[in-house]
Scaffold this motif. Sequence first.
Motif, short mmCIF file in Angstrom:
data_model
loop_
_atom_site.label_atom_id
_atom_site.label_comp_id
_atom_site.label_asym_id
_atom_site.label_seq_id
_atom_site.Cartn_x
_atom_site.Cartn_y
_atom_site.Cartn_z
N UNK A 1 0.83 -1.22 0.00
CA UNK A 1 0.00 0.00 0.00
C UNK A 1 0.86 1.26 0.00
N UNK A 2 1.92 1.28 0.81
CA UNK A 2 2.79 2.45 0.85
C UNK A 2 3.46 2.67 -0.50
N UNK A 3 3.91 1.60 -1.14
CA UNK A 3 4.54 1.72 -2.46
C UNK A 3 3.55 2.24 -3.49
N UNK A 4 2.33 1.73 -3.45
CA UNK A 4 1.32 2.18 -4.40
C UNK A 4 0.98 3.65 -4.19
N UNK A 5 0.82 4.06 -2.92
CA UNK A 5 0.55 5.47 -2.63
C UNK A 5 1.68 6.35 -3.15
N UNK A 6 2.91 5.91 -2.94
CA UNK A 6 4.06 6.67 -3.42
C UNK A 6 4.05 6.83 -4.93
N UNK A 7 3.70 5.79 -5.63
CA UNK A 7 3.63 5.87 -7.09
C UNK A 7 2.49 6.77 -7.54
N UNK A 8 1.32 6.61 -6.92
CA UNK A 8 0.17 7.42 -7.33
C UNK A 8 0.38 8.90 -7.01
N UNK A 9 1.13 9.20 -5.95
CA UNK A 9 1.40 10.59 -5.62
C UNK A 9 2.28 11.28 -6.65
#
Length: 72
Positions: free
Chosen positions: A41-49
């Motif tokens: 989830x943290x990796x996905x949030x980082x990418x989407x940001x």
Amino acid sequence: MDEKKIARINELYHRSKAEGLTEAEKKEQADLRREYIETIRMNLRGQLNNVDVREADGSITNLGEKYGSKGQ
């Protein structure tokens, strides 16, 4: 999450299918899975940001700036 923890998740999964797990191993498996999901989830949030979207009017909107504070 490092490769050793991922290998341990897989090892516990295979043991659970083959012979079953003790209560301590079940707890360890649940903790490792929870940590793995949080990392994803943290990796996905980082990418989407870091995603920029070109709007119909030609302007560019950064999704991290627009939605980044939600859900954190």
